[in-house]
Write an enzyme that holds these catalytic residues in place. Structure first.
Site, PDB file in Angstrom:
ATOM      1  N   CYS A  85     -33.407  19.950  65.268  1.00 34.58           N
ATOM      2  CA  CYS A  85     -32.132  20.530  65.674  1.00 34.58           C
ATOM      3  C   CYS A  85     -32.220  22.052  65.666  1.00 34.58           C
ATOM      4  O   CYS A  85     -32.827  22.639  64.785  1.00 34.58           O
ATOM      5  CB  CYS A  85     -30.957  20.116  64.789  1.00 34.58           C
ATOM      6  SG  CYS A  85     -30.710  18.353  64.726  1.00 34.58           S
ATOM      7  N   LYS A 141     -53.222  14.402  68.825  1.00 36.14           N
ATOM      8  CA  LYS A 141     -52.859  15.180  70.024  1.00 36.14           C
ATOM      9  C   LYS A 141     -52.655  14.249  71.210  1.00 36.14           C
ATOM     10  O   LYS A 141     -51.687  14.365  71.941  1.00 36.14           O
ATOM     11  CB  LYS A 141     -53.939  16.200  70.384  1.00 36.14           C
ATOM     12  CG  LYS A 141     -54.023  17.439  69.555  1.00 36.14           C
ATOM     13  CD  LYS A 141     -52.867  18.403  69.681  1.00 36.14           C
ATOM     14  CE  LYS A 141     -51.747  18.090  68.754  1.00 36.14           C
ATOM     15  NZ  LYS A 141     -51.763  18.480  67.402  1.00 36.14           N
ATOM     16  N   GLU A 145     -49.460  11.953  70.807  1.00 34.41           N
ATOM     17  CA  GLU A 145     -48.128  12.568  70.823  1.00 34.41           C
ATOM     18  C   GLU A 145     -47.727  13.127  72.180  1.00 34.41           C
ATOM     19  O   GLU A 145     -46.545  13.170  72.493  1.00 34.41           O
ATOM     20  CB  GLU A 145     -47.965  13.620  69.714  1.00 34.41           C
ATOM     21  CG  GLU A 145     -48.694  14.907  69.902  1.00 34.41           C
ATOM     22  CD  GLU A 145     -48.505  15.876  68.746  1.00 34.41           C
ATOM     23  OE1 GLU A 145     -47.389  16.021  68.249  1.00 34.41           O
ATOM     24  OE2 GLU A 145     -49.500  16.509  68.347  1.00 34.41           O
ATOM     25  N   TRP A 203     -31.754  16.671  67.563  1.00 36.96           N
ATOM     26  CA  TRP A 203     -32.747  15.605  67.393  1.00 36.96           C
ATOM     27  C   TRP A 203     -32.035  14.553  66.534  1.00 36.96           C
ATOM     28  O   TRP A 203     -31.748  14.793  65.362  1.00 36.96           O
ATOM     29  CB  TRP A 203     -33.989  16.141  66.688  1.00 36.96           C
ATOM     30  CG  TRP A 203     -35.114  15.153  66.581  1.00 36.96           C
ATOM     31  CD1 TRP A 203     -36.072  14.907  67.510  1.00 36.96           C
ATOM     32  CD2 TRP A 203     -35.406  14.293  65.471  1.00 36.96           C
ATOM     33  NE1 TRP A 203     -36.946  13.943  67.056  1.00 36.96           N
ATOM     34  CE2 TRP A 203     -36.562  13.547  65.802  1.00 36.96           C
ATOM     35  CE3 TRP A 203     -34.813  14.079  64.222  1.00 36.96           C
ATOM     36  CZ2 TRP A 203     -37.135  12.609  64.944  1.00 36.96           C
ATOM     37  CZ3 TRP A 203     -35.374  13.146  63.366  1.00 36.96           C
ATOM     38  CH2 TRP A 203     -36.526  12.421  63.731  1.00 36.96           C
ATOM     39  N   ASN A 250     -27.607  21.225  60.919  1.00 36.33           N
ATOM     40  CA  ASN A 250     -28.992  20.746  60.958  1.00 36.33           C
ATOM     41  C   ASN A 250     -29.291  20.224  59.557  1.00 36.33           C
ATOM     42  O   ASN A 250     -29.015  20.908  58.578  1.00 36.33           O
ATOM     43  CB  ASN A 250     -29.903  21.935  61.331  1.00 36.33           C
ATOM     44  CG  ASN A 250     -31.371  21.608  61.211  1.00 36.33           C
ATOM     45  OD1 ASN A 250     -31.765  20.457  61.143  1.00 36.33           O
ATOM     46  ND2 ASN A 250     -32.191  22.639  61.202  1.00 36.33           N
ATOM     47  N   GLY A 251     -29.826  19.011  59.464  1.00 37.81           N
ATOM     48  CA  GLY A 251     -30.118  18.436  58.145  1.00 37.81           C
ATOM     49  C   GLY A 251     -29.513  17.053  58.038  1.00 37.81           C
ATOM     50  O   GLY A 251     -29.183  16.438  59.060  1.00 37.81           O
ATOM     51  N   HIS A 298     -66.748  -1.406  59.966  1.00 34.18           N
ATOM     52  CA  HIS A 298     -66.038  -2.165  58.938  1.00 34.18           C
ATOM     53  C   HIS A 298     -64.776  -2.828  59.488  1.00 34.18           C
ATOM     54  O   HIS A 298     -63.891  -3.199  58.725  1.00 34.18           O
ATOM     55  CB  HIS A 298     -65.709  -1.252  57.750  1.00 34.18           C
ATOM     56  CG  HIS A 298     -66.938  -0.695  57.103  1.00 34.18           C
ATOM     57  ND1 HIS A 298     -67.769  -1.472  56.323  1.00 34.18           N
ATOM     58  CD2 HIS A 298     -67.504   0.522  57.176  1.00 34.18           C
ATOM     59  CE1 HIS A 298     -68.796  -0.720  55.919  1.00 34.18           C
ATOM     60  NE2 HIS A 298     -68.658   0.495  56.426  1.00 34.18           N
ATOM     61  N   GLU A 330     -57.139  14.631  64.200  1.00 33.62           N
ATOM     62  CA  GLU A 330     -56.278  15.558  64.948  1.00 33.62           C
ATOM     63  C   GLU A 330     -56.377  15.295  66.458  1.00 33.62           C
ATOM     64  O   GLU A 330     -55.371  15.344  67.174  1.00 33.62           O
ATOM     65  CB  GLU A 330     -56.666  17.008  64.597  1.00 33.62           C
ATOM     66  CG  GLU A 330     -55.990  18.098  65.420  1.00 33.62           C
ATOM     67  CD  GLU A 330     -54.478  18.159  65.286  1.00 33.62           C
ATOM     68  OE1 GLU A 330     -53.897  17.406  64.488  1.00 33.62           O
ATOM     69  OE2 GLU A 330     -53.863  18.950  66.029  1.00 33.62           O
ATOM     70  N   ARG A 374     -37.007  22.415  69.061  1.00 30.08           N
ATOM     71  CA  ARG A 374     -36.674  21.861  67.752  1.00 30.08           C
ATOM     72  C   ARG A 374     -35.980  20.501  67.846  1.00 30.08           C
ATOM     73  O   ARG A 374     -35.812  19.802  66.836  1.00 30.08           O
ATOM     74  CB  ARG A 374     -35.759  22.830  66.994  1.00 30.08           C
ATOM     75  CG  ARG A 374     -36.361  24.192  66.766  1.00 30.08           C
ATOM     76  CD  ARG A 374     -35.371  25.085  66.057  1.00 30.08           C
ATOM     77  NE  ARG A 374     -35.078  24.559  64.741  1.00 30.08           N
ATOM     78  CZ  ARG A 374     -35.733  24.887  63.640  1.00 30.08           C
ATOM     79  NH1 ARG A 374     -36.711  25.755  63.694  1.00 30.08           N
ATOM     80  NH2 ARG A 374     -35.405  24.368  62.486  1.00 30.08           N
ATOM     81  N   LYS A 411     -40.088  19.932  66.868  1.00 29.32           N
ATOM     82  CA  LYS A 411     -41.105  20.821  66.311  1.00 29.32           C
ATOM     83  C   LYS A 411     -41.041  20.913  64.793  1.00 29.32           C
ATOM     84  O   LYS A 411     -42.038  20.820  64.110  1.00 29.32           O
ATOM     85  CB  LYS A 411     -40.932  22.206  66.935  1.00 29.32           C
ATOM     86  CG  LYS A 411     -41.951  23.233  66.483  1.00 29.32           C
ATOM     87  CD  LYS A 411     -43.315  22.902  67.025  1.00 29.32           C
ATOM     88  CE  LYS A 411     -44.372  23.901  66.610  1.00 29.32           C
ATOM     89  NZ  LYS A 411     -45.722  23.362  66.869  1.00 29.32           N
TER      90      LYS A 411
HETATM   91  O1  M6R Z   1     -44.445  22.981  60.455  1.00 30.20           O
HETATM   92  P1  M6R Z   1     -45.435  22.082  59.783  1.00 30.20           P
HETATM   93  O2  M6R Z   1     -46.840  22.587  59.912  1.00 30.20           O
HETATM   94  O3  M6R Z   1     -45.094  21.821  58.348  1.00 30.20           O
HETATM   95  O4  M6R Z   1     -45.335  20.724  60.544  1.00 30.20           O
HETATM   96  C1  M6R Z   1     -46.028  19.587  60.104  1.00 30.20           C
HETATM   97  C2  M6R Z   1     -46.106  18.528  61.182  1.00 30.20           C
HETATM   98  O5  M6R Z   1     -44.826  18.077  61.520  1.00 30.20           O
HETATM   99  C3  M6R Z   1     -46.783  19.077  62.439  1.00 30.20           C
HETATM  100  O6  M6R Z   1     -48.061  19.554  62.134  1.00 30.20           O
HETATM  101  C4  M6R Z   1     -46.901  17.978  63.513  1.00 30.20           C
HETATM  102  O7  M6R Z   1     -47.714  16.953  63.081  1.00 30.20           O
HETATM  103  C5  M6R Z   1     -47.454  18.621  64.770  1.00 30.20           C
HETATM  104  N1  M6R Z   1     -46.402  19.198  65.534  1.00 30.20           N
HETATM  105  C6  M6R Z   1     -48.224  17.665  65.604  1.00 30.20           C
HETATM  106  O8  M6R Z   1     -48.805  18.318  66.675  1.00 30.20           O
END
Ligand code: M6R
Length: 613
Positions: free
Chosen positions: A2, A490, A493, A75, A101-102, A509, A486, A27, A608
C-alpha cells in the site's frame, strides 16, 4: 504494501496526489483512490485496478481543485480488490477520510462495537474502523480523534486523515508501517516513501513509531503518543535526501526492472565507494565503527531476511564462515521468532532488507534485540524503520529500487556482505595478501558486470527459445546454490512460470524424477571448487533427456558437449561469483516475463514493500 500520499499546500492537490500515486504504485496496485477537500466538502474518487484507471475516471471530473487531499494505492489484505474496499475510507457522515497501510488486528471486535453504536460500514476492510472510531471520539479536534482511535487499535499502521470540518490540516500517525514527511516551500507532502516526495523537495522528516503529526498552515506539530508530549521542534529532525528524481524514473528504459539490472555496475560501485582500503586489504565501514571492538569478540552470527534478501544472506553465510571463521545461521525472518532462537551477548544479529520496512524482518530484529544480540542492518532505504532500530549497520547506497522484482538490491547486498566479511575476517584470520586480493577483485566487479550486460541480446534469444516451457529447475552448488534459488524466484515472480531452485547435488534425492525433454534446467556451472561435481550433476540431467542452459566462464569450451545453451560470464574469486552469475538469470527472467506480455515491474499479487506479517 500500500502506498499513501497526502498533500497540503498552495498548489492544486489532485495532480500532485496522482503523480505521487504513480510513483508509489509499486507498493500495491489492485485499487486506488483519492479524497480532496473542495469548497466545503470532500470529493472522493476510487477505482479498481491500476492508477491509470483512476486517472481516467478523474479526467472526467471537473472542479476538484482543492489544495489539501490524501490518496492511496492498495494491496488487498482484508476484503477483495473492489471500489468499495479501496481507500480513502470515511465515517458515517463522510466528514473524516482516512488512508491506512498495515493491519488492524482487533478490527473485528471494534467493528462489532461500532455497529452496535449505530455506525454503518461500507467496506469489508479493517481500515474502515478508523474513520468510524474517529467519528465516535470527535470533539472538534481531528488530532484528538485520531489519538483516541489509535488508543483502541492493535496492529501496524501508517495512517493519514483529513476532515471536512478542519480543512486546513492533515493528521497522521505511524506504528511499524513507514511514513515520511516532505517539507517543501509552503507545503507538506506525507508519503509512504521518498519516491513520492522527491519531485517536490529533498527535505524530509521520518516519523517515528508511536508518533502522530499534525500539518497545517501554521506549521507542523509532533505528538508522542505514549508520553503524550507535543513538540514543534524540527531541528535535528529534517534530513536532506541524496537520492535524485532520475533515480526514481525509468530514464528511457521500458521497465524499471531492466533499468535496475543495467544500473548494477553503478549501484555496486556506489555500495563500495569510499569503503575499500585496497592497499591494506582493509575496509572502512563508518556504520560499524562504533561497534568495532564488540564485533571483534563476536562468536556467532544470526542472519535473518525475506525473499531475495534471504538468498543474499545464504551467500553471506557461506562467505562469513569460510573467510572469517565465525559460525553463522540464516533464518527466514517469518520463522525466526517462532523457533526460540538462542542468543547471548556474543551473538551478532544481521537483518538484511532493501526497504527497511519488511514486517517480518522488523519483527525478527526486535526479537533479537530483546534477547540481547548486537543488531546490525544491511539496508538500502536510508532512515527506514529497520535502519533506525538496529544498533549499527551498513547502508547499501544502491539508490531506490522500484521494480517489484529485486535485482540491484540483491547484488548490492552481496557486495555489502563481502565488505563485512573483509571487515570481520581481517579482525581475525585473514592475511593481508588475501584481504588485498578480495578488495581488488571486488573493485573489478562493476566492469565485469558491464561485460555480462553486453550479452543481453544472446540471453534474449535463449529466453525466446525457452519461453513456452512450463517448468524449470535452477541448480547450483556452494556459493551458487543461493544464486539458483534467486534465479528461480525471479522467473516465477515475473513470468508466472513454475521454477524451483535446488542445490545441484540434491536433485538425485527426488526431484530428478521430474526431468524429461519438457523440463529444462538452468545450471550455474562456473569454474570453481565444486565445478567437477556440478558437471557430474549436468551429466545426470543430460542422461535423462532434460534440456540444459549453463552459465559458465568465458573460454570454457568443453561444457558445450553437455548442454544446449551457454551463457558466458567473466571469472572472479569464488566468493564473489554470485554477484556476476545472477545477472544472466535476472535478464533471462526479464525477457521471458516481457515476452509473455506481463507487467514485470508490477507482477500480479505482489507488492514491493511487504509491511504485513
Ligand atoms: O525490502 P526487503 O528486502 O526486506 O524485501 C524482502 C522481500 O520481500 C523481497 O526481497 C522480495 O522477495 C523481492 N521483491 C523479490 O524479488
Amino acid at each position: 504494501m500500500c502506498g499513501i500520499i497526502g498533500y497540503l499546500g498552495n498548489k492544486k492537490a489532485l495532480p500532485l496526489l496522482i503523480d505521487g500515486l504513480e510513483r508509489l504504485e509499486y507498493r500495491g496496485y489492485d485499487s486506488a483512490g483519492i479524497a480532496v477537500y473542495c469548497r466545503g466538502k470532500i470529493v472522493s474518487i476510487k477505482s479498481v485496478g491500476r492508477v491509470n484507471l483512476l486517472k481516467e475516471k478523474i479526467a472526467a471530473r471537473r472542479g476538484v481543485d482543492g489544495v489539501i487531499g490524501i490518496a492511496h494505492t492498495r494491496w488487498a489484505t482484508h476484503g477483495k480488490p473492489s471500489e468499495k474496499n479501496a481507500h480513502p475510507h470515511c465515517d458515517c457522515k463522510k466528514d473524516i477520510w482516512v488512508c491506512h497501510n498495515g493491519i488492524i488486528e482487533n478490527y473485528k471486535e471494534l467493528k462489532d462495537w461500532l455497529i452496535k453504536r449505530g455506525h454503518k460500514f461500507r467496506s469489508e476492510t479493517d481500515t474502515e474502523v478508523l474513520p468510524h472510531l474517529m467519528e465516535e471520539f470527535y470533539d472538534g479536534n481531528l488530532e484528538n480523534a485520531l489519538v483516541e482511535a489509535l488508543k483502541r487499535i492493535r496492529g501496524a499502521y501508517a495512517v493519514v486523515a483529513i476532515s471536512k470540518n478542519e480543512p486546513e490540516k492533515i493528521v497522521a500517525a505511524k506504528n511499524s508501517s513507514p511514513l515520511i514527511i516532505g517539507v517543501g516551500e509552503k507545503e507538506y507532502i506525507i508519503a509512504s516513501d521518498v519516491s513520492a516526495i522527491l519531485s517536490r523537495t529533498k527535505k524530509v522528516i521520518y516519523l517515528n513509531d508511536g508518533e502522530a503529526v499534525v500539518m497545517g498552515a501554521g506549521g507542523i506539530k509532533f505528538l508522542d503518543l505514549s508520553k503524550k508530549k507535543v513538540s514543534t521542534n524540527l531541528s535535528g529532525r529534517t534530513q536532506v535526501l541524496d537520492w535524485d528524481l532520475t533515480s526514481a524514473q525509468k530514464s528511457g528504459y521500458p521497465h524499471f526492472m531492466l533499468k535496475e539490472i543495467f544500473e548494477q555496475p553503478e549501484s555496486i560501485a556506489n555500495s563500495l565507494r569510499g569503503r575499500l582500503i585496497t592497499d591494506d586489504g582493509l575496509v572502512k565501514l563508518g556504520g560499524l565503527e562504533a561497534v568495532k571492538d564488540q564485533l571483534s569478540g563476536i562468536k556467532r552470527i544470526l542472519i535473518s531476511a525475506c525473499g531475495t534478501a534471504f538468498y543474499a544472506s545464504l551467500a553471506g553465510e557461506y562467505m562469513i564462515e569460510e573467510k572469517a571463521g565465525i559460525p553463522v545461521e540464516v533464518d527466514l525472518a517469518s520463522e525466526f521468532r517462532y523457533r526460540r532462537p538462542i542468543i547471548d551477548k556474543n551473538t551478532a544479529f544481521i537483518v538484511v532488507s532493501q526497504s527497511g520496512e519488511t514486517a517480518d524482518s522488523l519483527a525478527a530484529l526486535r526479537e533479537a534485540k530483546e534477547k540481547g544480540a548486537l543488531t546490525l542492518g544491511i539496508v538500502n532505504t536510508v532512515g527506514s524503520t529497520i535502519a533506525r532500530e538496529t544498533d549499527a549497520g551498513v547502508y547499501n547506497h544502491a539508490g531506490p529500487e522500484i521494480g517489484v522484482a529485486s535485482t540491484k538490491a540483491f547484488t548490492s547486498q552481496l557486495s555489502i556482505f563481502a565488505l563485512i566479511v573483509l571487515f570481520l575476517a581481517r579482525q581475525r584470520q585473514m592475511s593481508l595478501a588475501e584481504g588485498k586480493n578480495l578488495a581488488l577483485e571486488l573493485e573489478k566487479i562493476p566492469e565485469k558486470i558491464k561485460q555480462i550486460l553486453k550479452t543481453a541480446p544472446q540471453i534474449k534469444k535463449i529466453a525466446a527459445k525457452y519461453k513456452n516451457f512450463k517448468n524449470f529447475f535452477f541448480l547450483g552448488r556452494k556459493y551458487n546454490y543461493p544464486v539458483a534459488l534467486e534465479g528461480a524466484l525471479k522467473l516465477k515472480e515475473i513470468s508466472y512460470v513454475h521454477a524451483e531452485g535446488y542445490g545441484a547435488g540434491e536433485l538425485k534425492h527426488g526431484p530428478i524424477a521430474l526431468i524429461d525433454k519438457n523440463f529444462p534446467s538452468v545450471f550455474i556451472a562456473t569454474e570453481n571448487s565444486v565445478y567437477e561435481k556440478t558437471i557430474s550433476n549436468i551429466e545426470e540431467i543430460k542422461a535423462r533427456g532434460g534440456p540444459i542452459i549453463a552459465i559458465t566462464n568465458i573460454g570454457n569450451k568443453k561444457i558445450a558437449r553437455l548442454v544446449d545453451d551457454i551463457i558466458y560470464v567473466p571469472k572472479t574469486i569464488e566468493m564473489l561469483e554470485p554477484i556476476l552469475n545472477v545477472i544472466p538469470l535476472q535478464l533471462l527472467a526479464y525477457y521471458i516475463g516481457t515476452m509473455k506480455g506481463h507487467d514485470v515491474d508490477k507482477p500480479r499479487n505482489l507488492a514491493k514493500s511487504v509491511t504485513v506479517e
